[in-house]
Design a protein around this motif. Sequence first.
Motif, PDB file in Angstrom:
ATOM      1  N   TRP A 142       0.897  -1.188   0.057  1.00  0.00           N
ATOM      2  CA  TRP A 142      -0.101  -0.126   0.061  1.00  0.00           C
ATOM      3  C   TRP A 142       0.802   1.293   0.140  1.00  0.00           C
ATOM      4  O   TRP A 142       0.529   2.176  -0.704  1.00  0.00           O
ATOM      5  N   PHE A 143       1.728   1.031   0.898  1.00  0.00           N
ATOM      6  CA  PHE A 143       2.809   2.470   0.930  1.00  0.00           C
ATOM      7  C   PHE A 143       3.483   2.808  -0.638  1.00  0.00           C
ATOM      8  O   PHE A 143       3.588   3.825  -1.079  1.00  0.00           O
ATOM      9  N   ALA A 144       3.890   1.727  -1.170  1.00  0.00           N
ATOM     10  CA  ALA A 144       4.418   1.854  -2.396  1.00  0.00           C
ATOM     11  C   ALA A 144       3.685   2.523  -3.535  1.00  0.00           C
ATOM     12  O   ALA A 144       4.167   3.370  -4.100  1.00  0.00           O
ATOM     13  N   GLN A 145       2.345   1.923  -3.354  1.00  0.00           N
ATOM     14  CA  GLN A 145       1.386   2.768  -4.212  1.00  0.00           C
ATOM     15  C   GLN A 145       1.452   4.402  -3.984  1.00  0.00           C
ATOM     16  O   GLN A 145       1.486   5.190  -4.872  1.00  0.00           O
ATOM     17  N   LEU A 146       1.131   4.492  -2.792  1.00  0.00           N
ATOM     18  CA  LEU A 146       1.156   5.833  -2.092  1.00  0.00           C
ATOM     19  C   LEU A 146       2.139   6.684  -2.568  1.00  0.00           C
ATOM     20  O   LEU A 146       1.773   7.706  -2.921  1.00  0.00           O
ATOM     21  N   ALA A 179       4.705   6.276  -4.606  1.00  0.00           N
ATOM     22  CA  ALA A 179       5.021   6.098  -5.980  1.00  0.00           C
ATOM     23  C   ALA A 179       4.326   6.931  -6.942  1.00  0.00           C
ATOM     24  O   ALA A 179       4.623   8.061  -7.566  1.00  0.00           O
ATOM     25  N   GLU A 180       2.793   6.916  -6.821  1.00  0.00           N
ATOM     26  CA  GLU A 180       1.839   7.580  -7.581  1.00  0.00           C
ATOM     27  C   GLU A 180       1.624   9.064  -7.321  1.00  0.00           C
ATOM     28  O   GLU A 180       1.314   9.851  -7.934  1.00  0.00           O
ATOM     29  N   SER A 181       1.773   9.226  -5.934  1.00  0.00           N
ATOM     30  CA  SER A 181       1.796  10.750  -5.374  1.00  0.00           C
ATOM     31  C   SER A 181       3.045  11.556  -5.650  1.00  0.00           C
ATOM     32  O   SER A 181       2.798  12.756  -5.941  1.00  0.00           O
ATOM     33  N   LEU A 182       4.007  10.845  -5.631  1.00  0.00           N
ATOM     34  CA  LEU A 182       5.415  11.834  -5.676  1.00  0.00           C
ATOM     35  C   LEU A 182       6.331  11.617  -6.736  1.00  0.00           C
ATOM     36  O   LEU A 182       7.101  12.486  -6.873  1.00  0.00           O
ATOM     37  N   GLN A 191      10.992   9.361  -4.136  1.00  0.00           N
ATOM     38  CA  GLN A 191      11.852   8.263  -4.057  1.00  0.00           C
ATOM     39  C   GLN A 191      11.152   6.897  -4.467  1.00  0.00           C
ATOM     40  O   GLN A 191      10.011   6.765  -4.672  1.00  0.00           O
ATOM     41  N   THR A 192      11.821   6.006  -4.863  1.00  0.00           N
ATOM     42  CA  THR A 192      11.194   4.820  -5.339  1.00  0.00           C
ATOM     43  C   THR A 192      11.132   3.769  -4.256  1.00  0.00           C
ATOM     44  O   THR A 192      12.044   3.479  -3.455  1.00  0.00           O
ATOM     45  N   PRO A 193       9.816   3.387  -4.007  1.00  0.00           N
ATOM     46  CA  PRO A 193       9.625   2.664  -2.965  1.00  0.00           C
ATOM     47  C   PRO A 193       9.877   1.152  -2.956  1.00  0.00           C
ATOM     48  O   PRO A 193       9.656   0.665  -4.319  1.00  0.00           O
ATOM     49  N   VAL A 194      10.295   0.633  -2.110  1.00  0.00           N
ATOM     50  CA  VAL A 194      10.901  -0.972  -2.299  1.00  0.00           C
ATOM     51  C   VAL A 194      10.313  -1.716  -1.273  1.00  0.00           C
ATOM     52  O   VAL A 194      10.200  -1.140   0.013  1.00  0.00           O
ATOM     53  N   ARG A 195       9.678  -2.762  -1.306  1.00  0.00           N
ATOM     54  CA  ARG A 195       9.013  -3.632  -0.363  1.00  0.00           C
ATOM     55  C   ARG A 195       9.973  -4.666   0.189  1.00  0.00           C
ATOM     56  O   ARG A 195      10.290  -5.481  -0.806  1.00  0.00           O
ATOM     57  N   PHE A 254      -1.820  14.763  -5.547  1.00  0.00           N
ATOM     58  CA  PHE A 254      -3.160  13.907  -5.741  1.00  0.00           C
ATOM     59  C   PHE A 254      -3.457  13.412  -7.025  1.00  0.00           C
ATOM     60  O   PHE A 254      -4.674  12.846  -7.356  1.00  0.00           O
ATOM     61  N   THR A 255      -2.617  13.767  -8.271  1.00  0.00           N
ATOM     62  CA  THR A 255      -2.842  13.367  -9.602  1.00  0.00           C
ATOM     63  C   THR A 255      -1.986  12.174  -9.867  1.00  0.00           C
ATOM     64  O   THR A 255      -1.245  12.123  -9.395  1.00  0.00           O
ATOM     65  N   GLN A 256      -2.143  11.746 -11.163  1.00  0.00           N
ATOM     66  CA  GLN A 256      -1.485  10.500 -11.616  1.00  0.00           C
ATOM     67  C   GLN A 256      -1.470  10.627 -13.211  1.00  0.00           C
ATOM     68  O   GLN A 256      -2.193   9.614 -13.670  1.00  0.00           O
ATOM     69  N   PRO A 257      -1.030  11.310 -13.769  1.00  0.00           N
ATOM     70  CA  PRO A 257      -1.203  11.551 -15.519  1.00  0.00           C
ATOM     71  C   PRO A 257      -0.415  10.580 -16.167  1.00  0.00           C
ATOM     72  O   PRO A 257      -0.906   9.944 -16.888  1.00  0.00           O
ATOM     73  N   ALA A 258       0.471   9.991 -15.509  1.00  0.00           N
ATOM     74  CA  ALA A 258       1.367   9.075 -16.210  1.00  0.00           C
ATOM     75  C   ALA A 258       0.461   7.640 -16.152  1.00  0.00           C
ATOM     76  O   ALA A 258       0.331   6.800 -17.191  1.00  0.00           O
ATOM     77  N   VAL A 259      -0.034   7.313 -14.924  1.00  0.00           N
ATOM     78  CA  VAL A 259      -1.331   6.386 -14.710  1.00  0.00           C
ATOM     79  C   VAL A 259      -2.568   6.411 -15.800  1.00  0.00           C
ATOM     80  O   VAL A 259      -2.626   5.434 -16.520  1.00  0.00           O
ATOM     81  N   GLU A 260      -2.805   7.689 -15.887  1.00  0.00           N
ATOM     82  CA  GLU A 260      -4.104   7.932 -16.863  1.00  0.00           C
ATOM     83  C   GLU A 260      -3.637   7.510 -18.230  1.00  0.00           C
ATOM     84  O   GLU A 260      -4.310   7.192 -19.306  1.00  0.00           O
ATOM     85  N   TRP A 261      -2.175   8.127 -18.595  1.00  0.00           N
ATOM     86  CA  TRP A 261      -1.909   7.738 -20.020  1.00  0.00           C
ATOM     87  C   TRP A 261      -1.962   6.466 -20.473  1.00  0.00           C
ATOM     88  O   TRP A 261      -2.393   5.956 -21.660  1.00  0.00           O
ATOM     89  N   GLY A 262      -1.485   5.434 -19.518  1.00  0.00           N
ATOM     90  CA  GLY A 262      -1.389   3.992 -19.845  1.00  0.00           C
ATOM     91  C   GLY A 262      -2.896   3.521 -19.699  1.00  0.00           C
ATOM     92  O   GLY A 262      -3.100   2.656 -20.773  1.00  0.00           O
ATOM     93  N   LYS A 263      -3.642   3.877 -19.025  1.00  0.00           N
ATOM     94  CA  LYS A 263      -5.120   3.447 -19.164  1.00  0.00           C
ATOM     95  C   LYS A 263      -5.852   3.887 -20.484  1.00  0.00           C
ATOM     96  O   LYS A 263      -6.547   3.015 -20.908  1.00  0.00           O
ATOM     97  N   ARG A 264      -5.515   5.007 -20.968  1.00  0.00           N
ATOM     98  CA  ARG A 264      -6.073   5.452 -22.165  1.00  0.00           C
ATOM     99  C   ARG A 264      -5.529   4.669 -23.297  1.00  0.00           C
ATOM    100  O   ARG A 264      -6.326   4.078 -24.302  1.00  0.00           O
TER     101      ARG A 264
END
Length: 430
Positions: free
Chosen positions: A263-267, A269-272, A279-283, A394-404
Amino acid sequence: MQVDIGNALSDVARPGVSEGALERLDERVARVHERIERGMADDEFGYAALNLPETTDATEIREAVEPLTDADHVLTVGIGGSALGAVTVSRALGLDGHAVLDNVDPAETRRVLDALPLADTAVHVVSKSGTTAETLANFLVVREAMTEAGVDWTERTVVTTGADGPLRAAAETEGLPALDVPEGVPGRFAALSTVGLVPAAILGGDVEGVLVGGRAARESLALSLFDSPAYAYGAVCYALENRGATTNAVMPYLESLEPFAEWFAQLWAESLGKDGLGQTPVRALGATDQHSQLQLYRAGRHDKLVTLVQSSERPDVPIPETDVAGLAYLGDGETTLGDLVDAEFAATEASLAAAGQPNVRLTVDPTPEGVGELLVAMEAACILVGELHGVETFTQPAVEWGKRAARGLLGGGEFEEADAVAEKRRLVVE
């Protein structure tokens, strides 16, 4: 929750941050705190997430899921923030029986469905837009599997979605209990809402306690990082990233918090991850990854922060006595598995410090209140870092690009992003 940043200071670690630098940064933290408070007061997009401990109605959730509380299993159908928060909460509360379909790998989907007693399973479908391709595709597969098993899926399903969209329409048509996704809250920040609390409520978890802990975390936010565990953590992450620690390895020493690292990794990575920052989060998982990843964290490049997470207390298991030579220090009739994992935690922490690798210790209470406090504190820390960096948290433009692009490839509309797939540069070796 307690945060120990001592091993991230410059007299211990490299990169490290001096106390003087933190005191100077504290002036900016105070200004950011005032911005966050304004955002919360005005219920602004994103900042509204920190209001969830107050605005989420646990009674509404319990009433919606009451027909499903006879289920011993819950299947969450969602993806990303629509699934990770829920899994994190249920696992941290020690609730068994929570499965998830958060990918569209056909083999995994079939394995999950084959393993579940579908007649004894409640299904929670989550999509804010109601159009998420992966979620809707899996939901259709689940519906068919339940029908083939002789189960009336309409009596075993609860939906969490927005005011409009195909999922809302399906809920209305089929008479399904439906809860609202909170307004103004990105999915990855929605763990303390209908999105994240429904499975725990079905399985009998103390969701009210989780919300109480979330309120405690919110109330602990202060003008100074030295008075706020959430801001202390966020400020150190920000300072160390600027000094070269561009990876953040999150390593809980509790199996129940392994989903928290995801959960932290998504929070994080997608936010920052914007404008060349983040920072690149690693689990990782303690003590398991002491035997693997720790080699890199201790002896590799000095470009990492290791976040070690421990519990303030835990149930314990005694290690049986033994006469085997060399094992007497374990099987002495007094040592427990808890003693062993605590020793391994302390050894890892000291090992990293001895090598000059920055690390931070988070100590959390293993209670519903502690779970809520941890999640809200990490959200606040993330928002602080985003504000300090000046990125759109609070946005995620790179994620939305892949979805489209994916939607265009599947015939879901005309999207120029899909054209980029055909333009892929190829150099194939067979």
